[in-house]
Design a protein around this motif. Structure first.
Motif, short mmCIF file in Angstrom:
data_model
loop_
_atom_site.label_atom_id
_atom_site.label_comp_id
_atom_site.label_asym_id
_atom_site.label_seq_id
_atom_site.Cartn_x
_atom_site.Cartn_y
_atom_site.Cartn_z
N ALA A 153 -0.34 9.72 5.28
CA ALA A 153 -0.98 8.52 5.84
C ALA A 153 0.07 7.53 6.31
CB ALA A 153 -1.89 7.89 4.79
N MET A 154 1.16 7.41 5.53
CA MET A 154 2.22 6.48 5.89
C MET A 154 2.92 6.91 7.18
SD MET A 154 5.37 5.23 3.53
CE MET A 154 6.43 3.89 4.04
N LEU A 155 3.18 8.21 7.31
CA LEU A 155 3.82 8.72 8.52
C LEU A 155 2.97 8.40 9.75
CD1 LEU A 155 5.16 12.20 7.34
CD2 LEU A 155 6.54 10.31 8.19
N TYR B 290 0.82 -1.22 0.00
CA TYR B 290 0.00 0.00 0.00
C TYR B 290 0.85 1.27 0.00
CZ TYR B 290 -3.73 3.26 1.17
OH TYR B 290 -4.61 4.31 1.14
N PHE B 291 1.87 1.32 0.86
CA PHE B 291 2.63 2.56 1.02
C PHE B 291 3.83 2.67 0.09
CE2 PHE B 291 0.75 2.19 5.39
CZ PHE B 291 -0.07 3.30 5.28
N LEU B 292 4.40 1.52 -0.30
CA LEU B 292 5.60 1.57 -1.15
C LEU B 292 5.42 0.80 -2.46
CD1 LEU B 292 8.39 1.09 1.56
CD2 LEU B 292 7.63 3.22 0.49
N GLY B 293 4.16 0.52 -2.81
CA GLY B 293 3.91 -0.15 -4.08
C GLY B 293 4.55 -1.51 -4.18
N GLY B 294 4.76 -2.18 -3.02
CA GLY B 294 5.38 -3.50 -3.02
C GLY B 294 6.88 -3.47 -3.23
N ARG B 295 7.46 -2.26 -3.20
CA ARG B 295 8.90 -2.08 -3.44
C ARG B 295 9.35 -2.73 -4.75
NH1 ARG B 295 11.96 -0.25 1.21
NH2 ARG B 295 10.89 -0.61 3.17
N TYR C 28 19.51 4.14 2.93
CA TYR C 28 18.06 3.96 3.09
C TYR C 28 17.65 2.55 2.68
CZ TYR C 28 17.74 9.08 3.43
OH TYR C 28 17.88 10.39 3.81
N THR C 29 18.25 2.02 1.60
CA THR C 29 17.91 0.68 1.12
C THR C 29 18.32 -0.39 2.12
OG1 THR C 29 18.22 1.44 -1.17
CG2 THR C 29 18.16 -0.94 -0.79
N ARG C 30 19.53 -0.26 2.67
CA ARG C 30 20.01 -1.25 3.65
C ARG C 30 19.17 -1.28 4.90
NH1 ARG C 30 25.85 1.31 3.30
NH2 ARG C 30 26.46 0.62 1.21
N SER C 31 18.70 -0.10 5.32
CA SER C 31 17.96 -0.02 6.58
C SER C 31 16.57 -0.62 6.46
CB SER C 31 17.85 1.43 7.04
OG SER C 31 17.07 2.19 6.11
N MET C 32 16.05 -0.77 5.19
CA MET C 32 14.72 -1.34 4.94
C MET C 32 13.62 -0.60 5.68
SD MET C 32 14.97 -3.65 2.66
CE MET C 32 13.39 -4.46 2.79
N VAL C 33 13.75 0.72 5.79
CA VAL C 33 12.74 1.52 6.49
C VAL C 33 11.62 1.91 5.53
CG1 VAL C 33 14.36 2.43 8.19
CG2 VAL C 33 14.01 3.68 6.05
N TYR C 34 10.48 2.30 6.11
CA TYR C 34 9.35 2.80 5.34
C TYR C 34 9.37 4.34 5.31
CZ TYR C 34 6.88 -1.74 5.34
OH TYR C 34 6.51 -3.04 5.13
N THR C 35 9.84 4.95 6.41
CA THR C 35 9.78 6.40 6.53
C THR C 35 11.12 6.97 6.98
OG1 THR C 35 9.12 6.45 8.86
CG2 THR C 35 7.35 6.21 7.23
N MET C 36 11.29 8.27 6.77
CA MET C 36 12.50 8.96 7.22
C MET C 36 12.57 9.04 8.74
SD MET C 36 14.42 9.58 4.65
CE MET C 36 13.94 7.88 4.36
N PRO C 37 11.46 9.30 9.44
CA PRO C 37 11.52 9.25 10.91
C PRO C 37 11.95 7.87 11.41
CG PRO C 37 9.57 10.45 10.24
CD PRO C 37 10.17 9.87 8.98
N GLU C 38 11.52 6.81 10.73
CA GLU C 38 11.92 5.46 11.12
C GLU C 38 13.43 5.28 10.96
OE1 GLU C 38 10.71 0.80 10.09
OE2 GLU C 38 9.97 2.45 8.84
#
Length: 560
Positions: free
Chosen positions: A364-366, A34-39, A95-105
């Motif tokens: 919404a994701m945040l 939903y939030f990242l289009g399935g990456r 960012y890719t290595r951390s596998m996060v959804y958001t910047m705050p994460e």
């Protein structure tokens, strides 16, 4: 608007509906879908989405209006789009290595939970009260100008256009999620580019060519130091855009926006791998070279046409002052033939809808990931999708409720928009920059860098509001620092101060463990991670990046 225009708009809407229906049928089974289009987004979708998300009211209204009122000065902010390359080459691996959804994460992984909360709150408030509000306000204003309709069914057409724009965009964002944002951008971006290019070509034809634009604009002074509308680099004493301040301020804001803002970075996080993410930023950087030519220069064309017509081309307000912000919609309404006008209206609609859709999805994701999931970590993936959809509905409602306030203080708030970004950027930029570049940066150092930026920023904005509305304010050090000091220089000094706070606090607190920062800071990647990053690019990625930088340098040389 003629019948052919409405047919073109109808075909565009049908194509948009078709894409959205197709996306909705691709089930969103979990929050990553939903939030990242399935990456699994490709570089074309990522680059198009970065560009389409970026192009909003600040371009259709603000950038063209700036071109009509002050000339090339605002080009600094657009041409700094080369900083998307920093996102792709420097930040994407982390960012890719951390596998996060958001910047705050990401900040929580690098620093602590408090840093995550601070950035989440800042981002949500700024999205709803500035980006959503300004985009919706400008959308209503643009369509009122383009369609030339004052009222419809006894209702001010501004409200119909603004609320209609929000509701249509919200529907496909709520049901389609990130995939709808990405794939509608692939349709919207070429239409926006084609429509804006037509405006540029026909505008130049109407005014008599580029030489005529330069001739008219080069004799219009913008300050008392000999600078004119065609000058990009203005005198150091220029009250608004001194060249050093413009370079520093636009760089700080550009770094924050392109490399750390959830609104943009979320497009990159949706990439299927590091290679696609990086190439998406390179494609986005190419596209970002265009706004100066397709929005700012048409504003200058509108100014030249207005001068040549004796001041009758652009509309005027009740006081007889020319409305520069009406430059782009006026060009659409007055110089485009039937059919083409409909295509350009589709481009405008595409820009506003894509910008709003990205805002809704990011907001919404945040909320879902950074607040709800932290409070209820055992929530199922399908429930997270539903929460995300409900959060989008709430954000839509807040956006609509804000429209009356936005309309009543629209000009003031729009003028303050750049100020908001200039004081929002330094603290966040300092936390991310030192967090990734310096292993010694501690959790408390990053957190206090963020907090100091917010405290100083809110103080600056409060002073701006107070002194702008107080005629008999006495001169003192506070007014000199937080109000009189040029906003661009203030932005640069604020970044230095926030960096110093991060460094000093970090040196006074215990260094983070190697395990905590592994893969998140320069010099901590494993051999496997380094090899994976190296395999994700080749000589063509380097060549295209160099071409983008060369075009940027050539632009500065031409307009120096």
């Amino acid at each position: 608007m003629e019948l052919l225009d409405w047919i073109v708009i109808g075909v565009f809407c049908l194509a948009l509906i078709g894409i959205v229906v197709w996306v909705i049928n691709q089930k969103n089974n979990d929050s990553a879908d939903y939030f990242l289009g399935g990456r699994d987004a490709t570089w074309i979708a990522i680059g198009a989405s970065i560009f389409a998300s970026n192009i909003g009211s600040e371009h259709l209204i603000g950038l063209a209006g700036a071109g009509a009122s002050s000339g090339m000065a605002m080009a600094h902010w657009e041409i700094q789009g080369w900083m998307i390359l920093i996102l792709g080459w420097v930040f994407v691996p982390f960012y890719t290595r951390s596998m996060v959804y958001t910047m705050p994460e990401f900040l929580e992984k690098r620093y602590n939970k408090e840093s995550r909360t601070i950035l989440s709150v800042i981002s949500l408030i700024s999205y709803v009260l500035t980006k959503v509000a300004v985009t919706v306000y400008a959308g209503g204003l643009v369509f009122q100008q383009v369609f030339g309709i004052k009222e419809l069914w006894g209702i001010d057409f501004f409200w119909i256009a603004a609320i209609g724009l929000v509701l249509i965009t919200a529907l496909y964002t709520i049901f389609g999620g990130m995939k709808s944002v990405l794939y509608t951008s692939v349709l919207q971006t070429p239409i926006l580019l084609l429509g804006s290019l037509i405006i540029l070509v026909l505008g130049l034809k109407a005014v008599g060519g580029w030489d005529q634009v330069l001739q008219v604009c080069s004799i219009q002074p913008v300050n008392e130091y000999g600078d004119h509308m065609t000058d990009l680099m203005r005198n150091l004493k220029d009250p608004d855009y001194p060249w050093l301040g413009a370079l520093v301020g636009s760089a700080v804001i550009g770094f924050w926006y392109w490399c750390t803002d959830q609104y943009i970075v979320q497009r990159v996080l949706s990439g299927k791998n590091e290679r696609e993410a990086r190439r998406g930023t390179i494609f986005g950087a190419y596209l970002k070279l265009l706004p100066v030519f397709i929005f700012l220069i048409p504003g200058m064309i509108a100014y030249a046409l207005n001068v040549k017509s004796g001041g009758t081309f652009l509309p005027v307000d009740a006081n007889g002052v020319t409305i520069s912000d009406a430059a782009f919609p006026t060009l659409v309404a007055k110089i485009l033939p039937a059919g083409v006008k409909g295509l350009v209206v589709c481009g405008i609609l595409a820009a506003l809808m894509s910008s709003l859709a990205s805002l809704f999805n990011s907001s919404a994701m945040l909320f879902t990931i950074d607040f709800y999931k932290r409070l209820r970590p055992n929530t199922s993936e399908k429930s997270l999708v539903r929460i995300g959809q409900m959060a989008t509905v709430v954000i839509v409602i807040l956006g609509i409720l804000w429209i009356p306030i936005m309309r009543s203080v629209g000009n003031v708030l729009y003028n303050y928009l750049q100020d908001v970004q200039s004081v929002l950027a330094p603290g966040i930029a300092a936390a991310f920059l030192l967090g990734i570049c310096w292993k010694r940066t501690t959790a408390k150092g990053g957190m206090w860098g963020l907090l100091s930026g917010i405290i100083i920023g809110l103080t600056r904005l409060g002073a701006k509001v107070y002194y702008s509305n107080t005629t008999d304010a006495t001169d003192n050090w506070f007014k000199a620092v937080f109000y009189d000091f040029n906003w661009l220089y203030f932005c640069g000094v604020m970044l230095i101060f926030c960096c110093l706070v991060v460094v000093i606090v970090s040196l006074c607190t215990e260094a983070p463990s190697e395990e905590k920062i592994k893969g998140l800071v320069f010099g901590t990647a494993t051999p496997e991670q380094k090899a994976e990053s190296r395999a994700s690019w080749n000589h063509w990625d380097v060549i295209h990046s160099i071409i983008i930088l060369a075009i940027t340098v050539a632009f500065y040389i031409y307009f120096w």
